[in-house]
Scaffold this active site. Structure first.
Site, PDB file in Angstrom:
ATOM      1  N   HIS A  71       0.811  -1.217   0.000  1.00  5.65           N
ATOM      2  CA  HIS A  71       0.000   0.000   0.000  1.00  5.65           C
ATOM      3  C   HIS A  71       0.849   1.274   0.000  1.00  5.65           C
ATOM      4  O   HIS A  71       1.785   1.409   0.777  1.00  5.65           O
ATOM      5  CB  HIS A  71      -0.861   0.006   1.275  1.00  5.65           C
ATOM      6  N   GLU A  72       0.485   2.237  -0.856  1.00  3.38           N
ATOM      7  CA  GLU A  72       1.066   3.585  -0.868  1.00  3.38           C
ATOM      8  C   GLU A  72       2.595   3.579  -0.964  1.00  3.38           C
ATOM      9  O   GLU A  72       3.280   4.323  -0.272  1.00  3.38           O
ATOM     10  CB  GLU A  72       0.630   4.371   0.384  1.00  3.38           C
ATOM     11  N   GLY A  73       3.119   2.756  -1.838  1.00  3.05           N
ATOM     12  CA  GLY A  73       4.564   2.667  -2.017  1.00  3.05           C
ATOM     13  C   GLY A  73       5.098   1.428  -1.351  1.00  3.05           C
ATOM     14  O   GLY A  73       5.083   1.312  -0.122  1.00  3.05           O
TER      15      GLY A  73
END
Length: 620
Positions: free
Chosen positions: A467-469
């Site tokens: 998630h998110e990078g």
């Protein structure tokens, strides 16, 4: 569960971080310990009543698409409505936007209850982050029409970056945005464009929970020659609403050309819709030409700069989500260990004696928690999860300092937050996942079944390293950018901050050995950083970025535990209170069992070991 969490939050907020001192600042002058407690009380109640009872429901009743609408269980609608009505979507915002002007650290603590109760029922972090990005980079009209209606709960928000063919490589995105003619260049909602392309992995990309969805979309605009600008320089950010709106914030009744192409069926977070969206494919044609209507946010070509305002906020929020899932598993396994009877105590006796290590079969069974290895696994979970929670809230406190502090203190807070963001996201994502694995282990075979919730917590948490990078992206950001930015100013500031905590800790005799141990770890990290970059070759430096980040994160968490321990002893010099004694035990575990692990991680980074980087594909 909530009693333990509330006790931990109260200690971290008030005894450690001194959150009430923020009320001396003008922005928070209307608040007090009483108003902070009231917010936590409200969120604790909503989480207990609207979220926790339905965590399994949203896991088993996944979102369904009937060809026109995405169908979610009624409990998701009820939970979202209760959350919106609580005012928490805009809790930290100005009164003029309908907010409460709460400190961000209090908002983060209050939201912790929802993460423990049911992360899968539907997180609102993207809506808040979306609106915050518009507040920073959008025009006044965009702020009033889009951000305000997200904060008041009428609309939801998303973040549309990844594409099926590009993944995390944003320079390779293919979504295009063309100006919608000269007539719309001065649209009150911003320069108007027509977008065409596909976006993947869009959380909450389609649903009926709100009357509209505000998509923030990255797309490439044409350069002076009319061709797409290569790389990331041509990427711009656009507001693309699901339904078209007027400048008064009311729906026009016309659907924008944003179509659901499919739902992704995930290992975890099954209660949150995850979508593939098509922009401008013609399913919902908009008058005036092909493409979905979007409004430029910020300057052309600065889309990544604008979006990363939201990304950094989301990364810290994902760290908090991972932490709360870890805590949920810890609480469940602690309860199980206290109530499950299994085995009998080991008999005493001299080493090698006839009775040494044996068991009295006639003795009554003891709870699992009586066994040393169960205590080890519980203590590991406690040290990971409560330590991660402290780190998350420390970062939230830095947000408040950066926004409302003065002069150098505010600048230092922003720099320190920038430095810690990769750790705040990655360390909980990895180690609180391990906590969930230990929670399953404590349950034994039962933990592997759906009769108990710990398997779901593990499945939900496995997403957070992506998630998110991804983990690798965070590691490359830490070693490739954060530790060397501004000639190492952020790393130097972090070292000075840690040194101040060590000095504070040395006032207490029992903390002095830990301070000495942390001092060695800090110097080892600094030396490994210098060695990794000694040749100036990024390929060599970053070949072991993940092991480096693991060591760096452990060093940071040891610092957090040392500082928390100093706060404990300043209030309770010989902890007799069970909660404070438990905090000291968790800190002791971290220094005895976890911090010593960093040496081999740093070793491969320091010698720029190319074992992994140089292995040829055919060797696999």
């Amino acid at each position: 569960m909530t009693t333990s969490l509330r006790s931990t939050l109260d200690f971290l907020l008030h005894d450690w971080l001194q959150a009430t001192s923020l009320t001396a600042r003008q922005r928070f002058a209307d608040h007090s310990r009483g108003t902070f407690d009231a917010v936590l009380d409200t969120c604790e109640r909503i989480a207990r009543e609207k979220y926790a009872p339905f965590n399994r429901t949203v896991d088993t009743e996944e979102p369904q698409f009937d060809g026109e609408r995405v169908i979610l269980p009624q409990c998701t609608h009820d939970a979202r409505q209760a959350y919106a009505e609580s005012g928490m979507l805009g809790a930290a915002q100005d009164y003029e936007l309908g907010g409460m002007q709460l400190p961000y650290v209090v908002e983060s603590a209050a939201n912790a209850f929802f993460g423990v109760a049911s992360i899968s029922i539907g997180s609102n972090l993207l809506t808040t982050g979306n609106a915050n990005a518009i507040l920073v980079h959008g025009t006044p009209a965009q702020q009033q029409v889009f951000a305000a209606n997200e904060f008041n709960g009428r609309w939801a928000g998303t973040m549309c970056l990844s594409e099926p063919q590009a993944g995390s490589s944003l320079s390779d995105i293919a979504t295009r945005a063309e100006p919608d003619g000269a007539d719309h260049a001065d649209d009150p909602l911003g320069p108007r464009y027509r977008l065409r392309g596909n976006k993947m992995w869009i959380s909450s990309g389609e649903h009926e929970l709100t009357e509209n969805i505000v998509h923030l979309v990255l797309a490439k605009i044409p350069g002076p020659d009319g061709k797409p600008v290569p790389g990331t320089r041509g990427i711009s950010l656009f507001i693309v609403p699901k339904k078209l709106v007027g400048t008064d914030g009311q729906l026009t009744g016309e659907r924008n050309d944003v179509a659901l192409a499919g739902l992704n069926h995930k290992l975890g977070w099954r209660g949150t819709t995850n979508t593939l969206l098509n922009f401008g494919e013609g399913k919902y044609p908009v008058r005036g030409g092909p493409g979905a209507i979007g409004y430029l946010v910020g300057k052309p070509g600065e889309g990544l700069k604008c979006m990363f305002h939201m990304m950094n906020e989301a990364r810290i929020a994902i760290g908090m989500a991972a932490t709360m899932l870890g805590l949920a598993g810890y609480y469940a396994s602690l309860d199980y260990a206290k109530t499950r009877l299994q085995g009998r105590p080991i008999l005493g006796g001299s080493a090698g004696g006839a009775g040494a290590g044996g068991k009295d079969a006639s003795a009554p069974q003891v709870p699992l928690i009586a066994h040393a290895d169960i205590k080890r696994m519980l203590l590991a979970q406690k040290s990971y999860c409560e330590g991660a929670l402290a780190l998350n809230l420390y970062c939230a406190r830095l947000v408040d300092e950066g926004r409302t502090g003065e002069g150098q203190a505010a600048a230092d807070a922003r720099l320190l937050l920038e430095m810690l963001t990769p750790i705040a996201k990655s360390w909980p994502s990895e180690n609180c996942l391990e906590a969930n694995s230990l929670a399953i282990q404590i349950h034994g075979g039962y933990g592997y079944t759906r009769d108990f919730p710990v398997e779901q917590y593990w499945r939900d948490n496995r997403l957070n390293m992506i998630h998110e990078g991804t983990h690798g992206i965070q590691a490359a950001d830490l070693l490739g950018r954060k530790v060397v930015m501004q000639d190492g100013a952020g790393l130097k500031l972090l070292a000075e901050t840690i040194a101040a905590s060590m000095q504070r800790a040395r006032r207490h005799a029992q903390l002095a050995p830990w301070a000495d141990q942390l001092a060695v770890a800090l110097q080892d990290v600094l030396a490994a950083t210098q060695s990794a970059w000694s040749t100036g070759d990024p390929q060599e430096a970053l070949a072991n970025a993940v092991p480096y980040m693991q060591a760096f994160g452990h060093m940071v968490l040891a610092w957090i535990w040392l500082d928390v321990s100093a706060s404990v002893l300043e209030r309770d010099p010989d902890p007799k209170d069970a909660a404070n004694a438990g905090r000291m035990a968790a800190a002791r575990y971290f220094f005895h069992y976890e911090l010593p692990r960093i040496a081999p991680w740093l070793a491969v980074a320091a010698r720029r070991d190319m074992t992994c980087a140089q292995v040829a594909p055919e060797m696999f």
